[in-house]
Design a protein around this motif. Structure first.
Motif, PDB file in Angstrom:
ATOM      1  N   TYR A 177      79.097  26.930  26.647  1.00 53.02           N
ATOM      2  CA  TYR A 177      80.085  25.916  27.040  1.00 53.02           C
ATOM      3  C   TYR A 177      79.476  24.713  27.751  1.00 53.02           C
ATOM      4  O   TYR A 177      80.131  24.075  28.552  1.00 53.02           O
ATOM      5  CB  TYR A 177      81.202  26.556  27.873  1.00 53.02           C
ATOM      6  CG  TYR A 177      82.169  27.355  27.020  1.00 53.02           C
ATOM      7  CD1 TYR A 177      83.150  26.723  26.265  1.00 53.02           C
ATOM      8  CD2 TYR A 177      82.084  28.745  26.944  1.00 53.02           C
ATOM      9  CE1 TYR A 177      84.028  27.443  25.464  1.00 53.02           C
ATOM     10  CE2 TYR A 177      82.955  29.484  26.145  1.00 53.02           C
ATOM     11  CZ  TYR A 177      83.926  28.821  25.414  1.00 53.02           C
ATOM     12  OH  TYR A 177      84.793  29.539  24.622  1.00 53.02           O
ATOM     13  N   LEU A 205      89.459  29.882  21.817  1.00 54.38           N
ATOM     14  CA  LEU A 205      88.283  29.828  22.690  1.00 54.38           C
ATOM     15  C   LEU A 205      87.679  31.224  22.696  1.00 54.38           C
ATOM     16  O   LEU A 205      88.394  32.208  22.904  1.00 54.38           O
ATOM     17  CB  LEU A 205      88.673  29.441  24.119  1.00 54.38           C
ATOM     18  CG  LEU A 205      88.879  27.959  24.422  1.00 54.38           C
ATOM     19  CD1 LEU A 205      89.329  27.789  25.875  1.00 54.38           C
ATOM     20  CD2 LEU A 205      87.611  27.159  24.170  1.00 54.38           C
ATOM     21  N   LEU A 244      87.709  25.828  31.045  1.00 57.97           N
ATOM     22  CA  LEU A 244      88.814  25.070  30.439  1.00 57.97           C
ATOM     23  C   LEU A 244      89.537  24.226  31.497  1.00 57.97           C
ATOM     24  O   LEU A 244      89.805  23.033  31.282  1.00 57.97           O
ATOM     25  CB  LEU A 244      89.781  26.052  29.755  1.00 57.97           C
ATOM     26  CG  LEU A 244      91.041  25.462  29.127  1.00 57.97           C
ATOM     27  CD1 LEU A 244      90.706  24.448  28.040  1.00 57.97           C
ATOM     28  CD2 LEU A 244      91.942  26.565  28.545  1.00 57.97           C
ATOM     29  N   ILE A 303      91.463  20.218  24.452  1.00 57.07           N
ATOM     30  CA  ILE A 303      91.775  19.458  25.666  1.00 57.07           C
ATOM     31  C   ILE A 303      92.944  18.501  25.395  1.00 57.07           C
ATOM     32  O   ILE A 303      93.830  18.326  26.237  1.00 57.07           O
ATOM     33  CB  ILE A 303      90.522  18.685  26.161  1.00 57.07           C
ATOM     34  CG1 ILE A 303      89.403  19.691  26.509  1.00 57.07           C
ATOM     35  CG2 ILE A 303      90.851  17.808  27.372  1.00 57.07           C
ATOM     36  CD1 ILE A 303      89.757  20.726  27.561  1.00 57.07           C
ATOM     37  N   ILE A 346      84.115  21.579  25.850  1.00 61.09           N
ATOM     38  CA  ILE A 346      85.200  22.315  25.188  1.00 61.09           C
ATOM     39  C   ILE A 346      85.663  21.436  24.029  1.00 61.09           C
ATOM     40  O   ILE A 346      85.728  20.212  24.184  1.00 61.09           O
ATOM     41  CB  ILE A 346      86.404  22.557  26.153  1.00 61.09           C
ATOM     42  CG1 ILE A 346      86.006  23.452  27.327  1.00 61.09           C
ATOM     43  CG2 ILE A 346      87.642  23.044  25.420  1.00 61.09           C
ATOM     44  CD1 ILE A 346      86.475  24.881  27.286  1.00 61.09           C
TER      45      ILE A 346
END
Ligand code: F6R
Length: 357
Positions: free
Chosen positions: A27, A143, A169, A41, A36
């Motif tokens: 990540y 994810l 996140l 997002i 991400i």
């Protein structure tokens, strides 16, 4: 393969530092910034409220995730048990985003919610250890936890991986929303990794705690406040599912409203004190039960510890303490089950993934 370990659960507890390192690696971009998928997002930025849907341990990870989403990203978040949500759906906001947390990605209760919310046209994100699983295929986005296969029925490394991924996140969302609440998360997660390793090295000491507190008891309580309350819920679930000791987690301040009636001479009360704001409060709650005969096992964090605490975890960022403190509870559950001669990896009445509603 469990290799040199006696049980998958023990291996998976020990896998956690490597899982953390893998998550840190997966990540971040070349410049070591959190990374991400921008579409995820955008979905998050587009929504006015998050609805986290999960079961069991994954639900407990969701409770920690709510703290990240609200305190860092400023997005109102509700966490729901999947099996209840289906039949008792709350009033939804105008632009909800549904986040399904599931190690296996196959939990039928969660899938039932996903099917319903898709009919309503709502957006969805699955956080799972198994890309390509049902929940992953059916949601808009996925994810991945990168924790590696989890074989033991009692979930350990998936829980910490879920919390780590949710923290990433929430931090990326905070950055993109310009919330000014960013921390150096990768550095903090690296510290978490070191702290988990230190606890793994202390496993023989934690086994001694089990000898002292759990050898003969039929029940145990787990208390904490704020995030430590949520970790207590997970500690209690872990203990009951593999040791078969009746265990319950409570908010420290709630005990005196009823449950304290159950405290007898030598009732073990596992107490977490990792949060500065409520450190004195939880210690007060511990004294209340101690005065009624309870045997308090105080697990605190370096810097907030006091003389006489049973075990002190290394200091980490206050929002990330669940990643570390839970490892103590995982070992406690493991040794309690082992000492009772139970089948640690395959507890009675339980399956690894619950594919029936
Ligand atoms: C507890 C445990 C279960 C699962 C729950 C959800 O140790 O493993 O409570 O967490 O059945 O499973 P997943 O995460 O696969 O949806």
């Amino acid at each position: 393969e469990k290799g040199t370990y006696d049980h998958y659960m023990l291996k998976e507890i020990n896998d956690q530092p490597a899982a953390m390192r893998k998550i840190i690696q997966e990540y971040q971009d070349e410049d070591e910034n959190l990374k991400i998928d921008p579409e995820i997002i955008d979905q998050l930025k587009d929504s006015d409220r998050l609805y986290v849907i999960a079961a069991g341990t994954s639900y407990h990870a969701g409770l920690i995730g709510k703290e990240f989403f609200e305190k860092w990203a400023g997005v109102p978040t509700e966490v729901h048990v999947a099996s209840e949500f289906v039949y008792n759906t709350p009033l939804l906001s105008e632009k909800p985003l549904f986040i399904f947390i599931s190690q296996s990605g196959e939990t039928a209760d969660s899938r039932a919610v996903l099917v319903e919310i898709k009919k309503l046209g709502h957006k969805s994100l699955t956080v799972t250890n198994v890309p390509g699983s049902t929940l992953s295929r059916e949601a808009d986005q996925t994810l991945t936890l990168h924790a590696g296969p989890e074989i033991a029925v009692a979930s350990t490394k998936a829980y910490t991986a879920q919390i780590a991924v949710l923290s990433i996140l929430a931090q990326v969302a905070a950055r993109e929303l310009g919330k000014g609440t960013e921390i150096n998360l990768m550095q903090e997660l690296a510290k978490v990794t070191t702290a988990i390793t230190a606890i793994i090295d202390d496993a023989p000491m934690i086994e001694q705690i089990v000898n002292e507190y759990l050898e003969t008891t039929r029940n145990a309580f787990f208390i904490g406040r704020t995030m430590d309350y949520y970790v207590g819920l997970e500690g209690a679930l872990k203990l009951k599912e593999i040791s078969y000791i009746q265990a319950e987690g409570f908010a420290g301040g709630e005990l005196k409203h009823g449950t304290i009636a159950l405290i007898e001479e030598n009732t073990p009360v596992f107490t977490l004190a990792t949060q500065d704001k409520v450190n004195l409060n939880i210690r007060g709650n511990a004294q209340e039960v101690e005065a009624r005969g309870a045997k308090v096992c105080m697990v605190s964090m370096e810097g907030l510890d006091q003389e006489g605490d049973t075990y002190v975890i290394p200091r980490v960022h206050e929002m990330l303490t669940p990643l570390v403190s839970v490892v103590v509870y995982q070992f406690i559950a493991y040794y309690a089950a082992l000492h009772r001669g139970n089948d640690v990896d395959k507890p009675r009445n339980l399956a690894k993934s619950v594919t029936v509603e």
